[in-house]
Design an enzyme around this catalytic site. Structure first.
Site, PDB file in Angstrom:
ATOM      1  N   GLU A   1     -19.488   2.114   1.612  1.00 40.81           N
ATOM      2  CA  GLU A   1     -18.855   0.821   1.379  1.00 40.81           C
ATOM      3  C   GLU A   1     -17.527   0.977   0.642  1.00 40.81           C
ATOM      4  OE1 GLU A   1     -19.837  -1.675   2.950  1.00 40.81           O
ATOM      5  OE2 GLU A   1     -21.686  -0.750   3.618  1.00 40.81           O
TER       6      GLU A   1
ATOM      7  N   ASP B   1     -18.429   6.362   7.185  1.00 40.96           N
ATOM      8  CA  ASP B   1     -19.538   7.316   7.108  1.00 40.96           C
ATOM      9  C   ASP B   1     -19.050   8.672   6.599  1.00 40.96           C
ATOM     10  OD1 ASP B   1     -21.624   5.704   7.894  1.00 40.96           O
ATOM     11  OD2 ASP B   1     -21.683   6.414   9.965  1.00 40.96           O
TER      12      ASP B   1
END
Length: 662
Positions: A511, A574
């Site tokens: 995030e 990611d």
């Protein structure tokens, strides 16, 4: 709801994106041949998708556990006649009780829709649509023109208006391609679903056919105007500032200024509004005109019937479920009790989340996870210091973005004051589920419009605390980690630090990385869409992001071909998240690199039905979970050392092909 607070990341994304296709017999995998399959071999060998689901896995299983826990709690409260201490929760319980009363809902059927159908039927020209458009929107009726206030993307301390078209019937424009057999099947099933609901609402077969044909004709006019999934993945395509008078002047078939004034009063102070569907508005006069008013009316009728059916009888809901089951491969429908809970939860989500956070999470857990988030931000700051291609000026701005990032962890200290205004008329006082839903929706939609003149509250959350998900909001420069995701398989106080960092730690850093993906990088530390990069730095960033595009583009998976550009932002997040979490683990005195990577692969385990997998690959911005589990570790040198992976192994990726953006 019309709350469009931000463009957000859904780490879970449409959770579907991504699980592995349904199991097939294979030779035994190893860490060197297929890391995901080897780590999850035991689970994959025994896991089954329940008949009333289209997927199972880490995210979904946890979500189901949370829902089951809450449903049990609330059912017990209702059975005991308990009055909660939180009056907002008491209102939810009244609505949930009414939602469970299918005897009354079946008796009401779709009759409550009639006053709204009458409003739609009364529209005989674009002028009458214009005159009634705001009232129709507040009634929850979909119209060709959609608008709502939200934080100004260029100045999040103020508000502006966002304009868009209403979108297509099918989930992605690619399904309308003549070569798409799946799309043709979906469109046929959709039409049949709508016909059944129209007849249930009282239309005869002939008129139902006419309405469906007209609605499909208007839907077809919008096909060439819609964004592809790749286009929609780039926020620059949907943020198009324009002076309101300029847009109003271009729309010659209705008076946009009058509509906006009806909704918001004088808006002459706005320097611009945001057009989110530019092709739609360029063609607006050719689409929304008196010649098309009949098919527009049919199209609005279809949207209204679909919306009301979801809150109607068991028969109507079953018709909707049949369509959803067909396109996802789900074998049987969810129980009506679960449907009732989901609907009532949708109205009182933050109230339920607050209850969940206080009862099942607590201050101690929140403090512990907050510390982990702060550690990840420190690690990200260190990675920026070690970065070899950023200038000092851009590096400083990036670190400022980290320093000012708003952390929302576990559950909020307060929830949206809107919930204080949501009142439910109980059955004892003559209330019905349909009547309450209609009135509650109007209160919610009116509140969304009223926010235009209210100051922005950055402390409000994007999600309820019982959500198994995580978010980054670029307009607030905030990250949200609801309580429900802060438990196994993502986090546990009983697991090693290395395992926790491979789970929730990598999710947290994922995030954070969204602040610096190809969309997040367009926002500064205040949440404003602004150019804060030196040109040469941004050019280098784009080169690295393009390598990530190339790494995934063209991969064949589940009978589909991945679009690397469509999924680039999630892949950048990611990669940054896993690399950052690994850096923290390497600093631990008891670092276990193997356990770290195994934990990463574990959180992505799952099974999904082929129909659902293909549906999500078409439109979602995430790579399939198996690829997330396998590709991202293979970008990191430490992965090769930990598991003895060498050239020639299927998991091997040549050093020059290991993409590192952050």
């Amino acid at each position: 709801m019309l709350k469009q607070r931000a463009v957000i990341c859904l780490l879970l994304a449409c959770m579907l994106a991504a699980f592995s296709p349904v199991k097939a017999e294979d030779t035994a995998p190893t860490f060197r041949t297929d890391f995901y399959e080897a780590v999850n071999a035991q689970w994959l060998a025994s896991a089954e998708i329940p008949a009333d689901k289209y997927m199972v896995g880490g995210f979904d299983d946890l979500s189901e556990d949370v829902v089951a826990t809450l449903m049990a709690d609330f059912s017990q409260m209702i059975a005991d006649g308990e009055t909660p201490g939180d009056p907002r929760l008491a209102e939810f319980l009244k609505l949930y009780s009414l939602a469970l009363d299918f005897e009354q809902r079946n008796a009401d059927g779709l009759a409550p829709i009639k006053p709204y159908i009458e409003k739609i039927d009364a529209i005989d020209s674009v002028a009458s649509l214009e005159q009634n458009l705001v009232d129709l929107l507040l009634d929850g009726i979909t119209t060709p023109l959609v608008f709502a206030p939200s934080e100004d993307v260029f100045d999040p301390t103020s508000k502006t208006l966002y304009f868009s078209g209403a979108g297509l019937f099918l989930p992605d424009v690619s399904y309308y391609d003549e070569s798409s057999e799946v799309g043709a099947m979906m469109l046929s099933m959709f039409a049949d679903t709508v016909r059944q609901l129209l007849q249930l609402a009282g239309y005869d077969e002939t008129r139902a056919d006419e309405i469906v044909s007209g609605a499909m004709a208007f839907d077809a006019l919008q096909i060439p105007l819609a964004f592809t999934a790749e286009e929609q993945a780039d926020i620059s395509n949907i943020i198009n500032p324009m002076a309101l008078p300029q847009l109003a002047e271009s729309l010659t078939t209705l008076d946009l200024n009058k509509i906006v004034e009806t909704a918001f009063g004088d808006v002459s102070h706005l320097p611009y509004i945001i057009v989110m569907s530019p092709r739609f508005f360029e063609a607006f006069n050719d689409v929304v005109n008196d010649d098309n008013i009949g098919i527009i009316r049919d199209w609005m009728t279809v949207h209204a019937v679909l919306a009301f059916a979801a809150n109607s009888s068991e028969e109507a809901i079953a018709i909707l479920q049949s369509y959803n089951n067909a396109i996802t491969g789900q074998e049987v429908s969810e129980p009506m009790e679960r449907v009732a809970y989901s609907a009532a939860h949708g109205v009182f989500a933050e109230v339920i989340g607050l209850y969940y956070g206080h009862k099942y999470f607590g201050e101690q857990s929140r403090d512990s996870v907050t510390k982990m988030v702060e550690n990840m931000i420190d690690a990200y700051r260190a990675r920026l210091d070690e970065n070899t291609w950023l200038s000092e000026q851009t590096r400083g701005k990036a670190k400022l973005k980290l320093d000012t990032m708003l952390l929302q962890i576990g559950y909020p200290d307060k929830i949206d004051p809107l919930y204080d205004e949501l009142k439910v008329v109980s059955a004892a006082d003559g209330g019905t589920y349909a009547g309450n839903i209609t009135e509650l929706n109007r209160v919610i939609l009116k509140d969304a419009f009223d926010r235009f003149t209210k100051p922005t509250d950055r402390t409000l959350w994007l999600a309820s605390a019982d959500t198994v998900n995580a978010f980054y909001n670029p307009q607030f420069n905030s990250i949200v980690f609801p309580a429900a995701i802060l438990q196994p398989p993502f986090y546990s106080a009983d697991r090693s630090d290395s395992e926790n960092y491979g789970g929730i730690g990598a999710v947290i850093a994922h995030e954070i990385s969204h602040a610096f993906d190809t969309n997040g990088a367009k926002f500064d530390e205040t949440g404003a869409m602004a150019d804060w990069w030196l040109p040469e730095d941004y050019e280098r960033f784009e080169e690295l992001a393009e390598k990530m595009v190339d790494a995934f583009d063209g991969i064949e998976y589940a009978g589909m071909t991945l679009n690397g550009r469509q999924i680039v932002n999630e892949n950048v997040a990611d990669a940054g998240g896993l690399g950052c979490a690994l850096q923290v683990v390497q600093s631990l005195p008891d670092a276990d690199i193997e356990a770290f990577f195994i934990s990463w692969a574990t959180i992505w385990r799952g099974l999904i039905r082929p129909e659902a997998q293909q549906l999500i690959i078409t439109s979602d911005t995430h790579a399939p979970n198996k690829l997330r589990a396998n590709f991202q570790p293979a970008m990191l040198d430490e992965f090769y050392d930990a598991f003895g992976i060498v050239e020639g192994d299927p998991m091997y990726r040549a050093p020059e092909d290991r993409v590192k953006v952050w």
